[in-house]
Structure formats: C-alpha cells, structure tokens
Write a protein that holds these residues in place. Structure first.
Motif, PDB file in Angstrom:
ATOM      1  N   ASN A 139       0.997  -1.077   0.075  1.00 27.35           N
ATOM      2  CA  ASN A 139       0.368  -0.131  -0.061  1.00 27.35           C
ATOM      3  C   ASN A 139       0.658   1.360   0.052  1.00 27.35           C
ATOM      4  O   ASN A 139       0.571   2.199   0.604  1.00 27.35           O
ATOM      5  CB  ASN A 139      -0.814   0.087   1.115  1.00 27.35           C
ATOM      6  N   GLN A 140       2.023   1.304  -0.833  1.00 22.78           N
ATOM      7  CA  GLN A 140       2.826   2.364  -0.828  1.00 22.78           C
ATOM      8  C   GLN A 140       3.479   2.591  -2.084  1.00 22.78           C
ATOM      9  O   GLN A 140       3.458   1.721  -2.786  1.00 22.78           O
ATOM     10  CB  GLN A 140       4.258   2.087   0.252  1.00 22.78           C
ATOM     11  N   ASN A 141       3.618   3.854  -2.365  1.00 21.12           N
ATOM     12  CA  ASN A 141       4.185   4.173  -3.626  1.00 21.12           C
ATOM     13  C   ASN A 141       5.898   4.296  -3.607  1.00 21.12           C
ATOM     14  O   ASN A 141       6.424   4.688  -2.534  1.00 21.12           O
ATOM     15  CB  ASN A 141       3.973   5.570  -4.345  1.00 21.12           C
ATOM     16  N   LEU A 142       6.443   4.219  -4.453  1.00 21.88           N
ATOM     17  CA  LEU A 142       7.946   4.413  -4.850  1.00 21.88           C
ATOM     18  C   LEU A 142       8.122   5.822  -4.858  1.00 21.88           C
ATOM     19  O   LEU A 142       7.424   6.223  -5.919  1.00 21.88           O
ATOM     20  CB  LEU A 142       8.530   3.499  -5.712  1.00 21.88           C
ATOM     21  N   GLY A 143       9.322   6.307  -4.400  1.00 26.56           N
ATOM     22  CA  GLY A 143       9.589   7.882  -4.573  1.00 26.56           C
ATOM     23  C   GLY A 143      10.819   7.956  -5.136  1.00 26.56           C
ATOM     24  O   GLY A 143      11.594   6.924  -5.398  1.00 26.56           O
ATOM     25  N   GLU A 144      11.288   9.225  -5.022  1.00 27.56           N
ATOM     26  CA  GLU A 144      12.802   9.474  -5.215  1.00 27.56           C
ATOM     27  C   GLU A 144      13.874   8.637  -4.492  1.00 27.56           C
ATOM     28  O   GLU A 144      14.884   8.434  -4.988  1.00 27.56           O
ATOM     29  CB  GLU A 144      12.948  10.894  -5.309  1.00 27.56           C
ATOM     30  N   VAL A 145      13.586   8.604  -3.196  1.00 23.73           N
ATOM     31  CA  VAL A 145      14.482   7.822  -2.322  1.00 23.73           C
ATOM     32  C   VAL A 145      14.779   6.438  -2.773  1.00 23.73           C
ATOM     33  O   VAL A 145      15.969   6.052  -2.668  1.00 23.73           O
ATOM     34  CB  VAL A 145      14.131   7.887  -0.909  1.00 23.73           C
ATOM     35  N   GLU A 146      13.831   5.811  -3.143  1.00 20.21           N
ATOM     36  CA  GLU A 146      13.897   4.514  -3.712  1.00 20.21           C
ATOM     37  C   GLU A 146      14.937   4.316  -5.030  1.00 20.21           C
ATOM     38  O   GLU A 146      15.758   3.656  -5.165  1.00 20.21           O
ATOM     39  CB  GLU A 146      12.659   3.664  -3.816  1.00 20.21           C
ATOM     40  N   PHE A 147      14.510   5.188  -5.575  1.00 18.08           N
ATOM     41  CA  PHE A 147      15.045   5.487  -7.174  1.00 18.08           C
ATOM     42  C   PHE A 147      16.715   5.595  -6.840  1.00 18.08           C
ATOM     43  O   PHE A 147      17.496   5.253  -7.486  1.00 18.08           O
ATOM     44  CB  PHE A 147      14.472   6.531  -7.986  1.00 18.08           C
ATOM     45  N   LYS A 148      16.971   6.558  -6.139  1.00 22.50           N
ATOM     46  CA  LYS A 148      18.220   7.111  -5.654  1.00 22.50           C
ATOM     47  C   LYS A 148      19.136   5.890  -5.086  1.00 22.50           C
ATOM     48  O   LYS A 148      20.064   5.566  -5.296  1.00 22.50           O
ATOM     49  CB  LYS A 148      18.429   8.094  -4.916  1.00 22.50           C
ATOM     50  N   ALA A 149      18.533   5.192  -4.204  1.00 21.91           N
ATOM     51  CA  ALA A 149      18.857   3.879  -3.662  1.00 21.91           C
ATOM     52  C   ALA A 149      19.337   2.867  -4.681  1.00 21.91           C
ATOM     53  O   ALA A 149      20.402   2.293  -4.438  1.00 21.91           O
ATOM     54  CB  ALA A 149      18.052   3.350  -2.461  1.00 21.91           C
ATOM     55  N   ALA A 150      18.403   2.866  -5.533  1.00 21.73           N
ATOM     56  CA  ALA A 150      18.701   1.634  -6.596  1.00 21.73           C
ATOM     57  C   ALA A 150      19.971   2.154  -7.374  1.00 21.73           C
ATOM     58  O   ALA A 150      20.820   1.280  -8.023  1.00 21.73           O
ATOM     59  CB  ALA A 150      17.454   1.560  -7.581  1.00 21.73           C
ATOM     60  N   GLU A 151      20.039   3.401  -7.999  1.00 20.34           N
ATOM     61  CA  GLU A 151      20.955   4.100  -8.414  1.00 20.34           C
ATOM     62  C   GLU A 151      22.272   4.009  -7.759  1.00 20.34           C
ATOM     63  O   GLU A 151      23.298   3.481  -8.320  1.00 20.34           O
ATOM     64  CB  GLU A 151      21.015   5.507  -8.822  1.00 20.34           C
ATOM     65  N   ILE A 152      22.425   4.119  -6.498  1.00 18.75           N
ATOM     66  CA  ILE A 152      23.628   4.045  -5.759  1.00 18.75           C
ATOM     67  C   ILE A 152      23.963   2.532  -5.626  1.00 18.75           C
ATOM     68  O   ILE A 152      25.280   2.222  -6.095  1.00 18.75           O
ATOM     69  CB  ILE A 152      23.399   4.461  -4.272  1.00 18.75           C
ATOM     70  N   GLY A 153      23.037   1.456  -5.601  1.00 18.24           N
ATOM     71  CA  GLY A 153      23.329   0.274  -5.397  1.00 18.24           C
ATOM     72  C   GLY A 153      24.050  -0.399  -6.851  1.00 18.24           C
ATOM     73  O   GLY A 153      25.090  -0.943  -6.827  1.00 18.24           O
ATOM     74  N   ALA A 154      23.579   0.060  -7.783  1.00 13.32           N
ATOM     75  CA  ALA A 154      23.833  -0.192  -9.362  1.00 13.32           C
ATOM     76  C   ALA A 154      25.161   0.283  -9.529  1.00 13.32           C
ATOM     77  O   ALA A 154      25.972  -0.378  -9.945  1.00 13.32           O
ATOM     78  CB  ALA A 154      22.640   0.348 -10.375  1.00 13.32           C
ATOM     79  N   SER A 155      25.642   1.669  -9.223  1.00 14.62           N
ATOM     80  CA  SER A 155      26.938   2.247  -9.373  1.00 14.62           C
ATOM     81  C   SER A 155      27.874   1.489  -8.546  1.00 14.62           C
ATOM     82  O   SER A 155      28.788   1.103  -8.926  1.00 14.62           O
ATOM     83  CB  SER A 155      26.705   3.660  -8.870  1.00 14.62           C
ATOM     84  N   PHE A 156      27.590   1.271  -7.228  1.00  6.54           N
ATOM     85  CA  PHE A 156      28.418   0.509  -6.413  1.00  6.54           C
ATOM     86  C   PHE A 156      28.712  -0.934  -7.053  1.00  6.54           C
ATOM     87  O   PHE A 156      29.991  -1.251  -7.076  1.00  6.54           O
ATOM     88  CB  PHE A 156      27.838   0.372  -4.862  1.00  6.54           C
ATOM     89  N   LEU A 157      28.080  -1.663  -7.177  1.00  5.40           N
ATOM     90  CA  LEU A 157      28.160  -2.904  -7.783  1.00  5.40           C
ATOM     91  C   LEU A 157      28.884  -2.838  -9.142  1.00  5.40           C
ATOM     92  O   LEU A 157      29.751  -3.615  -9.454  1.00  5.40           O
ATOM     93  CB  LEU A 157      27.151  -4.036  -8.180  1.00  5.40           C
ATOM     94  N   ALA A 158      28.519  -1.943 -10.121  1.00 10.42           N
ATOM     95  CA  ALA A 158      29.412  -1.675 -11.178  1.00 10.42           C
ATOM     96  C   ALA A 158      30.977  -1.326 -11.119  1.00 10.42           C
ATOM     97  O   ALA A 158      31.881  -1.935 -11.632  1.00 10.42           O
ATOM     98  CB  ALA A 158      28.696  -0.651 -11.975  1.00 10.42           C
ATOM     99  N   ARG A 159      31.231  -0.565  -9.767  1.00  3.99           N
ATOM    100  CA  ARG A 159      32.476  -0.262  -9.658  1.00  3.99           C
ATOM    101  C   ARG A 159      33.359  -1.259  -9.027  1.00  3.99           C
ATOM    102  O   ARG A 159      34.422  -1.473  -9.351  1.00  3.99           O
ATOM    103  CB  ARG A 159      32.465   1.190  -8.558  1.00  3.99           C
ATOM    104  N   GLN A 160      32.463  -2.152  -8.416  1.00  2.00           N
ATOM    105  CA  GLN A 160      33.136  -3.470  -7.881  1.00  2.00           C
ATOM    106  C   GLN A 160      33.802  -4.318  -8.875  1.00  2.00           C
ATOM    107  O   GLN A 160      34.758  -4.908  -8.845  1.00  2.00           O
ATOM    108  CB  GLN A 160      32.442  -4.044  -7.060  1.00  2.00           C
ATOM    109  N   MET A 161      32.738  -4.394  -9.825  1.00  2.00           N
ATOM    110  CA  MET A 161      33.134  -5.038 -11.116  1.00  2.00           C
ATOM    111  C   MET A 161      34.298  -4.592 -11.936  1.00  2.00           C
ATOM    112  O   MET A 161      35.220  -5.114 -12.451  1.00  2.00           O
ATOM    113  CB  MET A 161      32.243  -5.209 -12.258  1.00  2.00           C
ATOM    114  N   GLU A 162      34.623  -3.112 -12.141  1.00  2.00           N
ATOM    115  CA  GLU A 162      35.573  -2.587 -12.848  1.00  2.00           C
ATOM    116  C   GLU A 162      36.853  -2.574 -11.990  1.00  2.00           C
ATOM    117  O   GLU A 162      37.725  -2.235 -12.781  1.00  2.00           O
ATOM    118  CB  GLU A 162      34.988  -1.206 -13.118  1.00  2.00           C
ATOM    119  N   HIS A 163      36.832  -2.661 -10.937  1.00  2.00           N
ATOM    120  CA  HIS A 163      38.381  -2.747 -10.118  1.00  2.00           C
ATOM    121  C   HIS A 163      38.615  -4.020  -9.843  1.00  2.00           C
ATOM    122  O   HIS A 163      38.556  -5.290  -9.772  1.00  2.00           O
ATOM    123  CB  HIS A 163      37.868  -2.207  -8.877  1.00  2.00           C
TER     124      HIS A 163
END
Length: 163
Positions: A139-163
């Motif tokens: 019963n909740q909608n997703l907002g900017e916080v969830e979007f930013k959390a997903a972006e941070i996670g994707a960026s973090f995992l990508a950087r782990q792969m690149e190093h």
C-alpha cells in the motif's frame, strides 16, 4: 548433460559456432562472455559467465541493507536470473529467471521508475551486466528515495566489477 544432436567443426582459427537455436534458448547474445571448463573425461563445457555472481556477497549485503532501511523488497539480478533478494516475497524471487520485461529494461540500459517498481540496470564498462529492482512496501508508492537507492546500488556494484 543433454545431447542436442548438433555437430560443429572447429575452423582453422580454433573457433566453433554455437547454433542459433541454442543461443536463443540460452539467451546468449553476440559479445556475451562464456566460461570454459574441462573435465577428466575430455569434455569441454561452455557456461554463460555472470560477473554479478562474483559479487554475490556484495549484492546480498546491498539488498539486505537497502531493504532494511527502505522497508521495501530489493532484488539484484544478472542478465539471466535473480542473484540476491531481501524483503517481502524473497522466496518468490530468489533464483528465478529474468523475465522478458526485465531483460528488455536491462538490455536497453534505461531505468524504469513508476509507482509499482524501480529498475536500474547495472552498467560496467558500458555493458549491461544486471539490475537492481526495488518493489514498494504494501500500500505504498515508490519515490525519489527508492530510485536514488537503486542508482547507488547499481553504481556501487558496477564499480566493484570494474576494479
């Protein structure tokens, strides 16, 4: 191991063609990395390589942390299957194959953000290697916080792969 009845010859450069039907069934695309294994009986085994599986511990810890802070379901996938889940419905998602809709989002390298879910592809060296999906609490909608959390996670995992 299942026999296909298909036989291919190795060319003068040591290459062998994987038939289109098998590539389609296994969702192997041009440029996809394959791991090569051998066994004691002389078999050569090709397996689609998943860089996200190498980051399984990081992916799991990210999903656990983000889910506990957001209270949402957090899903990490490679291009073929779900590799980490935390939150409601974990058993419904873990080790499931990536469906057509999610595959399309990952391959497009574009994000999806609506009230029902957030999907952010994980891009390493310009290649789509997986995704972070966040589903809302009941019963909740997703907002900017969830979007930013997903972006941070994707960026973090990508950087782990690149190093």
């Amino acid at each position: 191991m299942k026999a296909t009845g298909i036989v291919r010859r190795i060319d003068d450069l040591g290459r062998v063609v994987i038939p289109k039907e098998i590539r389609r069934i296994l969702r192997i695309r041009e440029g996809d990395p394959l791991e090569i294994y051998t066994n004691s009986s002389g078999e050569v085994i090709l397996k689609k390589y998943s860089p996200i599986n190498e980051l399984g511990q990081f992916a799991g810890e990210y999903a656990e942390t983000a889910s506990s802070i957001l209270g949402s379901t957090v899903i990490v996938s490679d291009t073929d299957q779900i590799v980490a889940v935390s939150g409601a419905g974990k058993a419904d998602y873990m080790d499931k194959k990536v469906d057509f809709e999610l595959d399309k989002i990952i391959q497009s390298k574009n994000t999806l953000h609506d009230d029902a879910k957030v999907v952010v592809p994980i891009l390493a060296h310009g290649d789509a290697i997986g995704s972070i999906t966040i589903l809302p609490k009941q019963n909740q909608n997703l907002g900017e916080v969830e979007f930013k959390a997903a972006e941070i996670g994707a960026s973090f995992l990508a950087r782990q792969m690149e190093h």
